[in-house]
Motif scaffolding. Structure first.
Motif, PDB file in Angstrom:
ATOM      1  N   GLY A   1      55.964 -26.834   5.888  1.00 36.45           N
ATOM      2  CA  GLY A   1      56.791 -25.684   5.564  1.00 36.45           C
ATOM      3  C   GLY A   1      56.109 -24.682   4.673  1.00 36.45           C
ATOM      4  N   ASP A   2      54.870 -24.956   4.257  1.00 46.82           N
ATOM      5  CA  ASP A   2      54.130 -24.044   3.392  1.00 46.82           C
ATOM      6  C   ASP A   2      53.277 -23.135   4.273  1.00 46.82           C
ATOM      7  N   ILE A   3      53.953 -22.214   4.960  1.00 46.32           N
ATOM      8  CA  ILE A   3      53.282 -21.409   5.970  1.00 46.32           C
ATOM      9  C   ILE A   3      52.264 -20.459   5.354  1.00 46.32           C
ATOM     10  N   SER A   4      52.587 -19.885   4.194  1.00 39.76           N
ATOM     11  CA  SER A   4      51.644 -18.966   3.543  1.00 39.76           C
ATOM     12  C   SER A   4      50.321 -19.660   3.234  1.00 39.76           C
ATOM     13  N   ALA A   5      50.405 -20.909   2.755  1.00 37.66           N
ATOM     14  CA  ALA A   5      49.178 -21.655   2.468  1.00 37.66           C
ATOM     15  C   ALA A   5      48.422 -21.962   3.758  1.00 37.66           C
ATOM     16  N   GLY A   6      49.147 -22.217   4.852  1.00 38.25           N
ATOM     17  CA  GLY A   6      48.495 -22.451   6.136  1.00 38.25           C
ATOM     18  C   GLY A   6      47.765 -21.219   6.621  1.00 38.25           C
ATOM     19  N   VAL A   7      48.397 -20.055   6.464  1.00 37.12           N
ATOM     20  CA  VAL A   7      47.747 -18.793   6.831  1.00 37.12           C
ATOM     21  C   VAL A   7      46.489 -18.576   5.997  1.00 37.12           C
ATOM     22  N   GLU A   8      46.606 -18.785   4.691  1.00 40.80           N
ATOM     23  CA  GLU A   8      45.471 -18.572   3.793  1.00 40.80           C
ATOM     24  C   GLU A   8      44.293 -19.476   4.145  1.00 40.80           C
ATOM     25  N   THR A   9      44.590 -20.746   4.448  1.00 41.09           N
ATOM     26  CA  THR A   9      43.525 -21.695   4.802  1.00 41.09           C
ATOM     27  C   THR A   9      42.770 -21.243   6.045  1.00 41.09           C
ATOM     28  N   ALA A  10      43.508 -20.887   7.103  1.00 44.14           N
ATOM     29  CA  ALA A  10      42.864 -20.479   8.352  1.00 44.14           C
ATOM     30  C   ALA A  10      42.155 -19.137   8.203  1.00 44.14           C
ATOM     31  N   GLU A  11      42.770 -18.191   7.486  1.00 44.72           N
ATOM     32  CA  GLU A  11      42.148 -16.873   7.317  1.00 44.72           C
ATOM     33  C   GLU A  11      40.843 -16.966   6.531  1.00 44.72           C
ATOM     34  N   ASN A  12      40.848 -17.732   5.461  1.00 45.19           N
ATOM     35  CA  ASN A  12      39.631 -17.869   4.659  1.00 45.19           C
ATOM     36  C   ASN A  12      38.507 -18.508   5.474  1.00 45.19           C
ATOM     37  N   ALA A  13      38.863 -19.506   6.279  1.00 39.41           N
ATOM     38  CA  ALA A  13      37.848 -20.162   7.111  1.00 39.41           C
ATOM     39  C   ALA A  13      37.282 -19.195   8.145  1.00 39.41           C
ATOM     40  N   LEU A  14      38.148 -18.395   8.749  1.00 40.66           N
ATOM     41  CA  LEU A  14      37.679 -17.420   9.740  1.00 40.66           C
ATOM     42  C   LEU A  14      36.797 -16.355   9.093  1.00 40.66           C
ATOM     43  N   ARG A  15      37.157 -15.932   7.884  1.00 37.19           N
ATOM     44  CA  ARG A  15      36.316 -14.954   7.185  1.00 37.19           C
ATOM     45  C   ARG A  15      34.909 -15.519   6.953  1.00 37.19           C
ATOM     46  N   HIS A  16      34.859 -16.797   6.620  1.00 33.31           N
ATOM     47  CA  HIS A  16      33.560 -17.424   6.393  1.00 33.31           C
ATOM     48  C   HIS A  16      32.735 -17.420   7.674  1.00 33.31           C
ATOM     49  N   LEU A  17      33.366 -17.730   8.794  1.00 30.22           N
ATOM     50  CA  LEU A  17      32.632 -17.736  10.066  1.00 30.22           C
ATOM     51  C   LEU A  17      32.145 -16.336  10.420  1.00 30.22           C
ATOM     52  N   THR A  18      32.983 -15.340  10.177  1.00 33.53           N
ATOM     53  CA  THR A  18      32.586 -13.961  10.461  1.00 33.53           C
ATOM     54  C   THR A  18      31.405 -13.551   9.592  1.00 33.53           C
ATOM     55  N   ALA A  19      31.468 -13.935   8.315  1.00 30.24           N
ATOM     56  CA  ALA A  19      30.398 -13.575   7.379  1.00 30.24           C
ATOM     57  C   ALA A  19      29.075 -14.234   7.745  1.00 30.24           C
ATOM     58  N   THR A  20      29.138 -15.407   8.376  1.00 34.15           N
ATOM     59  CA  THR A  20      27.911 -16.137   8.719  1.00 34.15           C
ATOM     60  C   THR A  20      27.506 -15.935  10.170  1.00 34.15           C
ATOM     61  N   GLY A  21      28.225 -15.064  10.883  1.00 31.49           N
ATOM     62  CA  GLY A  21      27.871 -14.767  12.265  1.00 31.49           C
ATOM     63  C   GLY A  21      28.262 -15.835  13.261  1.00 31.49           C
ATOM     64  N   ALA A  22      29.204 -16.701  12.883  1.00 36.68           N
ATOM     65  CA  ALA A  22      29.621 -17.790  13.776  1.00 36.68           C
ATOM     66  C   ALA A  22      31.022 -17.554  14.332  1.00 36.68           C
ATOM     67  N   ASP A  23      31.409 -16.278  14.426  1.00 33.55           N
ATOM     68  CA  ASP A  23      32.769 -15.974  14.875  1.00 33.55           C
ATOM     69  C   ASP A  23      32.914 -16.007  16.397  1.00 33.55           C
ATOM     70  N   ALA A  24      31.810 -16.047  17.142  1.00 32.95           N
ATOM     71  CA  ALA A  24      31.882 -16.117  18.604  1.00 32.95           C
ATOM     72  C   ALA A  24      31.606 -17.549  19.062  1.00 32.95           C
ATOM     73  N   THR A  25      32.330 -18.496  18.476  1.00 31.30           N
ATOM     74  CA  THR A  25      32.132 -19.915  18.779  1.00 31.30           C
ATOM     75  C   THR A  25      33.462 -20.575  19.091  1.00 31.30           C
ATOM     76  N   GLY A  26      33.387 -21.770  19.673  1.00 30.65           N
ATOM     77  CA  GLY A  26      34.604 -22.535  19.919  1.00 30.65           C
ATOM     78  C   GLY A  26      35.326 -22.873  18.627  1.00 30.65           C
ATOM     79  N   ALA A  27      34.565 -23.108  17.565  1.00 33.08           N
ATOM     80  CA  ALA A  27      35.180 -23.406  16.269  1.00 33.08           C
ATOM     81  C   ALA A  27      36.035 -22.238  15.801  1.00 33.08           C
ATOM     82  N   ALA A  28      35.554 -21.010  16.021  1.00 32.77           N
ATOM     83  CA  ALA A  28      36.317 -19.831  15.621  1.00 32.77           C
ATOM     84  C   ALA A  28      37.598 -19.699  16.443  1.00 32.77           C
ATOM     85  N   VAL A  29      37.532 -20.044  17.713  1.00 28.44           N
ATOM     86  CA  VAL A  29      38.744 -19.995  18.554  1.00 28.44           C
ATOM     87  C   VAL A  29      39.774 -21.003  18.070  1.00 28.44           C
ATOM     88  N   ARG A  30      39.306 -22.207  17.720  1.00 27.67           N
ATOM     89  CA  ARG A  30      40.258 -23.220  17.233  1.00 27.67           C
ATOM     90  C   ARG A  30      40.894 -22.805  15.911  1.00 27.67           C
TER      91      ARG A  30
END
Length: 432
Positions: free
Chosen positions: A169-198
């Motif tokens: 039920g802590d949806i805001s924390a779920g959003v924050e977790t996924a968003e921060n992880a995606l930002r990291h992938l974008t910053a490291t150039g790994a945003d066009a991967t299966g991990a980024a899709v998941r």
């Protein structure tokens, strides 16, 4: 008690076998290098460890960890058994076996096995509905994981953490977790991967439950485009599945059916049977909404899924979702009494904690009670559903539940004030 170092073990074995440093070194190494290793002034490469293990008639694992091969084999068998139990949905058995490895004093010297046990234990806790403990374990794993050394695992632990937070039920924390992880992938150039899709799929699910349908729709399109560019069947299946979910909550049920069918076509025999059954439940639910005339087909599919997940001792959450959709099918087919029994069975599995699955079961139960003319019971369960959704920050779904409740109160001819209060709650949930 401190364990022997790698150098100390090599020295003890060498002396026990009556071999000099020069003899152990010849011909590949120098005796001075052996001396440095034994005094812990040099850390040998894995290939050197393998070489020394062969010369000392022991395993490389023993040299590195000090744990006998028999113990290692026993722990490996226990881990394999736990993994099989988890894949088959036997959450309690998996949790117990992973915990057995974690409690073994020798596991501390086997970091890879220890990590595998911690990861499996967290997933088993999630499957058993013990979300608080699962979240605690997953937070530790995300802190330790490295996207650079193992991208798929790093993404996996972040996805699992976001999912557990969302389910709690802590949806805001779920959003924050996924968003921060995606930002990291974008910053490291790994945003066009299966991990980024998941990770994107995890973020999309949180957007939906928070009621942010505009961002969810945009992200769903991006995920499908990215997955099709990557081309891997599993990645495409994930993207189509999540896009179907978005279509469902936006009321685009026919589009959702088509996307779910595309996802099912990509599902292979090697895929996780739990995910495949979850996708089938999603598809059946979309069929019920898009094509009510095919409710019997949806019920037959759900009945088969129920038999499979029961046979495999599936996680309670999966069983509950299947029961809830079965209840919905029975309601559409004009069998509300059967729907009530199925929804109540789902609620019994889920317990009293505010959970998205419980809110869904309560909503279906309320509708079935209306069909049976049990309006007081319908008002009770729909109030619980709406309150549960509010507590979980699911504003869109909470608003719909309060609106449905207001309509039922109006149809029942009850006092005007409760009905207006329900309408007000619905408006508040959508920020009006």
């Amino acid at each position: 008690m401190d364990r022997e170092t790698l150098g100390q073990r090599i020295r003890a074995l060498r002396i026990r076998q009556g071999v000099s440093q020069a003899q152990l070194a010849f011909p590949e190494l120098s005796d001075s290098y052996i001396s440095l290793i034994e005094s812990d002034k040099r850390v040998p490469a894995p290939s050197v460890v393998d070489l020394l293990a062969a010369k000392l008639n022991c395993s490389a694992t023993y040299l590195v960890s000090g744990v006998s091969e028999d113990v290692v084999d026993e722990l490996r068998v226990t881990l394999d058994y736990a993994e099989i139990a988890l894949r088959n949905g036997a959450a309690a058995e998996a949790r117990a076996r992973f915990a057995e490895v974690l409690a073994n004093a020798d596991a501390v010297a086997l970091p890879d096995m220890l990590h595998q046990a911690r990861w499996g234990h967290a997933l088993a806790l999630e499957a058993a509905g013990e979300l608080e403990a699962a979240i605690a374990g997953l937070r530790e794993l995300t802190d330790e994981a490295s996207a650079e050394s193992d991208l798929d695992h790093w993404a996996g632990v972040h996805v699992a953490l976001a999912r557990c937070l969302r389910e709690r039920g802590d949806i805001s924390a779920g959003v924050e977790t996924a968003e921060n992880a995606l930002r990291h992938l974008t910053a490291t150039g790994a945003d066009a991967t299966g991990a980024a899709v998941r990770l994107g799929a995890a973020l999309l699910a949180a957007f939906i439950e928070r009621g942010d349908l505009v961002r969810a729709g945009q992200l769903a399109g991006q995920l499908v485009e990215r997955a099709e560019r990557i081309g891997a069947p599993g990645v495409r299946m994930t993207a189509y599945w999540e896009a179907a979910y978005v279509a469902e909550v936006r009321g685009e049920y026919e589009e959702g059916v088509l996307l779910a069918e595309r996802a099912l076509m990509l599902a292979g025999d090697g895929d996780d049977p739990r995910d495949l059954n979850r996708l089938r439940v999603t598809y059946a639910g979309l069929l019920l909404r898009a094509r009510p005339g095919q409710a019997a087909r949806a019920r037959d599919l759900l009945t088969r899924v129920r038999a499979e997940i029961n046979a495999g001792a599936a996680a309670e959450i999966d069983v509950a979702w299947c029961l809830t959709e079965l209840a919905r099918a029975e309601t559409v087919l004009g069998r509300p009494a059967e729907a009530v029994a199925l929804a109540e069975e789902a609620l019994e599995l889920l317990g009293d904690a505010p959970r998205r699955a419980a809110a869904g079961a309560l909503t279906v139960l309320g509708e079935a009670c209306v069909r049976l003319g049990r309006r007081e019971r319908a008002v009770e369960v729909l109030t619980r559903a709406a309150t549960c959704l509010e507590e979980m920050e699911s504003s869109r779904e909470a608003a719909q539940a309060w609106f449905d409740l207001a309509e039922i109160l109006g149809e029942a001819g009850l006092d005007e004030e409760p009905r207006m209060a329900a309408y007000r709650r619905a408006l508040t949930c959508v920020g009006v």
